[in-house]
Design an enzyme around this catalytic site. Structure first.
Site, mmCIF file in Angstrom:
data_model
loop_
_atom_site.group_PDB
_atom_site.id
_atom_site.type_symbol
_atom_site.label_atom_id
_atom_site.label_comp_id
_atom_site.label_asym_id
_atom_site.label_seq_id
_atom_site.Cartn_x
_atom_site.Cartn_y
_atom_site.Cartn_z
ATOM 1 N N GLY A 257 36.739 28.764 49.676
ATOM 2 C CA GLY A 257 36.100 27.637 48.991
ATOM 3 C C GLY A 257 36.159 27.817 47.483
ATOM 4 O O GLY A 257 36.406 26.866 46.725
ATOM 5 N N GLU A 258 35.953 29.047 47.044
ATOM 6 C CA GLU A 258 35.986 29.374 45.608
ATOM 7 C C GLU A 258 37.375 29.065 45.029
ATOM 8 O O GLU A 258 37.503 28.494 43.946
ATOM 9 C CB GLU A 258 35.641 30.861 45.457
ATOM 10 C CG GLU A 258 35.726 31.380 44.045
ATOM 11 C CD GLU A 258 35.159 32.802 43.895
ATOM 12 O OE1 GLU A 258 34.436 33.269 44.807
ATOM 13 O OE2 GLU A 258 35.424 33.419 42.863
ATOM 14 N N ARG A 259 38.419 29.434 45.781
ATOM 15 C CA ARG A 259 39.783 29.221 45.284
ATOM 16 C C ARG A 259 40.135 27.736 45.229
ATOM 17 O O ARG A 259 40.812 27.284 44.295
ATOM 18 C CB ARG A 259 40.777 29.989 46.170
ATOM 19 C CG ARG A 259 40.684 31.477 45.921
ATOM 20 C CD ARG A 259 41.450 32.327 46.892
ATOM 21 N NE ARG A 259 41.188 33.736 46.588
ATOM 22 C CZ ARG A 259 41.425 34.762 47.394
ATOM 23 N NH1 ARG A 259 41.964 34.552 48.591
ATOM 24 N NH2 ARG A 259 41.150 35.994 47.018
#
Ligand SMILES: Cc1cc2nc3c(=O)[nH]c(=O)nc-3n(C[C@H](O)[C@H](O)[C@H](O)COP(=O)(O)OP(=O)(O)OC[C@H]3O[C@@H](n4cnc5c(N)ncnc54)[C@H](O)[C@@H]3O)c2cc1C
Length: 395
Positions: A257-259
């Site tokens: 999700g962060e990426r």
């Protein structure tokens, strides 16, 4: 099919960029955009010097922007994942990469694992106030001796009766100085390989949590970046987030999700500096004409626009799969790699098109380049993305 009498003209100004967005997303985009431009962007210069103030979290909490895709029962807006993309994109208009990053760490990195893996008590204690902007979060993975090699971390948590005792250090931690709590990655069993990691929710005011000096950076100056030490920090058994021993898998999920949000932010950052440079190229004249009218410059814009569009479509299509419950790790890695690379290329070209002005702080293009440069390193470097992609083919 249009009737023969209709004249079709290219719709260069089409508003909707992809089928994932509906009218509600576009209304949300308008309201976030208005807020960002009116209440955040005017402070961009000042916050480069001071870092952005904590009231931004409270204000965004009041407006409902910190829990767009969080369930309503925890104070969220109950929206879908695409709402987070809209937020990630519109935060770029704050002209402050550090601010956008500080908020994204809170909304898309530290708090999603609480919703996914937390107990009801943890959700009430940490998630609800985070969505209101009353508690600020950070995420602690990286250590002085282990960044890309997450499995090489040394921070240890050892069970002692009803408590755990944590020792170790974390570095480059965004929001590390201001956060009320941290989602901390630790090793709880050194002999268990990937099954020896556990996440903890650690209050930052506990005895033994030491916030070392603020780290100085190339860009993202409005964010605070901390070196943290944990010395015999005692936390209760219920501070474990998720399953004991499953922390590595939990954090690998979080990183996807962060990426993806990082990739969306890169595309939006590239688009913003492109738009600014396009205006400049129509206003700035040389040899009796606007510089944008030189074919060389026009082609630079064409190259940049094509790069931005290709990255945008990768991000949106991958987000659509993520939203539909798939786990497209390969494509997320591709989107992150491609978007962060092209964003730096675009920002660099925009400096060039600005000429000397591009090198001046006043125009903010050099800052966009410095801020965007982080995305090729943070949340997994280009080299790690390439390795994930390459390995996904069994190599
Ligand atoms: C401004 C900023 C904010 C950050 N915020 C956070 C945060 O909030 N929380 C957090 O936990 N972390 C954060 N980070 C850390 C960031 O995620 C790491 O810096 C990043 O993952 C790289 O780790 P490293 O710095 O230890 O580099 P290293 O792992 O030491 O890598 C050094 C070089 O070696 C290469 N390399 C390493 N392994 C391989 C390999 N197997 N194959 C090929 N090349 C390889 C890398 O690609 C890189 O070029 C932040 C970093 C910065 C700069």
């Amino acid at each position: 099919m249009p009737a023969a009498a209709d004249v079709l003209k290219p719709d260069f100004a089409a508003r909707r960029k992809h089928f994932i967005f509906n009218d509600e997303h576009e209304q949300l985009r308008d309201s976030i955009h208005a807020f960002v431009v009116k209440e955040l962007a005017p402070h961009a210069e000042e916050w480069e010097e001071t870092t952005f103030p904590d009231w931004v979290f409270r204000r965004m909490g009041e407006l409902g922007f910190l829990g767009l895709s969080m369930p309503e029962q925890y104070g969220g807006q109950g929206g879908d994942y695409f709402c987070n993309l809209v937020l990630g994109e519109e935060m770029g208009h704050s002209k402050s990469g550090g601010l956008a990053m500080g908020i994204a760490v809170h909304t898309d990195m530290a708090t999603p694992p609480i919703l996914a893996f937390g107990t009801e008590e943890q959700k009430q204690r940490y998630l609800v106030p985070s969505i209101k902007g009353e508690k600020i979060s950070s995420l602690g993975i990286t250590e002085p001796d282990a960044g890309s090699d997450v499995a090489g971390i040394k921070t240890r948590a050892v069970r002692d009766g009803d408590e755990w005792v944590i020792n170790g250090s974390k570095t480059y931690i965004t929001n590390g100085h201001r956060s009320d709590f941290i989602v901390l990655v630790t090793k709880t069993d050194v002999d268990a390989g990937y099954d020896g990691f556990t996440l903890f929710l650690v209050d930052m005011d506990l005895p033994g949590v030491i916030r070392e000096k603020k780290l100085e950076k190339l860009g993202m100056h409005s964010s605070d970046t901390a070196l943290l030490a944990f010395q015999d920090v005692r936390v209760p058994a219920d501070a474990v987030l998720g399953e004991i021993g499953k922390g590595f898998y939990h954090i690998m999920w979080e990183l996807q999700g962060e990426r993806l949000i990082g990739a969306a932010g890169s595309v939006a950052g590239a688009q913003r500096v492109f738009d600014q440079t396009l205006r400049y190229a129509t206003e700035r004249t040389a040899f009796g004409r606007p510089i944008g009218k030189f074919q060389v410059i026009r082609h630079k814009f064409a190259e940049m626009a094509t790069k931005i569009e290709s990255a945008r479509q990768m991000v949106y299509t991958t987000a659509w799969r993520f939203h539909n419950g798939e786990y497209p790790v390969r494509e997320i890695s591709m989107a992150k790699l491609h978007a962060s690379r092209i964003a730096v290329e675009v920002a660099d070209e925009c400096i060039q098109i600005h000429g000397g002005a591009g090198y001046m702080k006043e125009y903010g293009v050099e800052r966009a380049w410095r801020d965007l440069r982080l995305n090729r390193i943070g949340a997994g470097t280009d080299e790690i993305m390439l390795d994930v992609i390459g390995r996904s083919y069994g190599l």
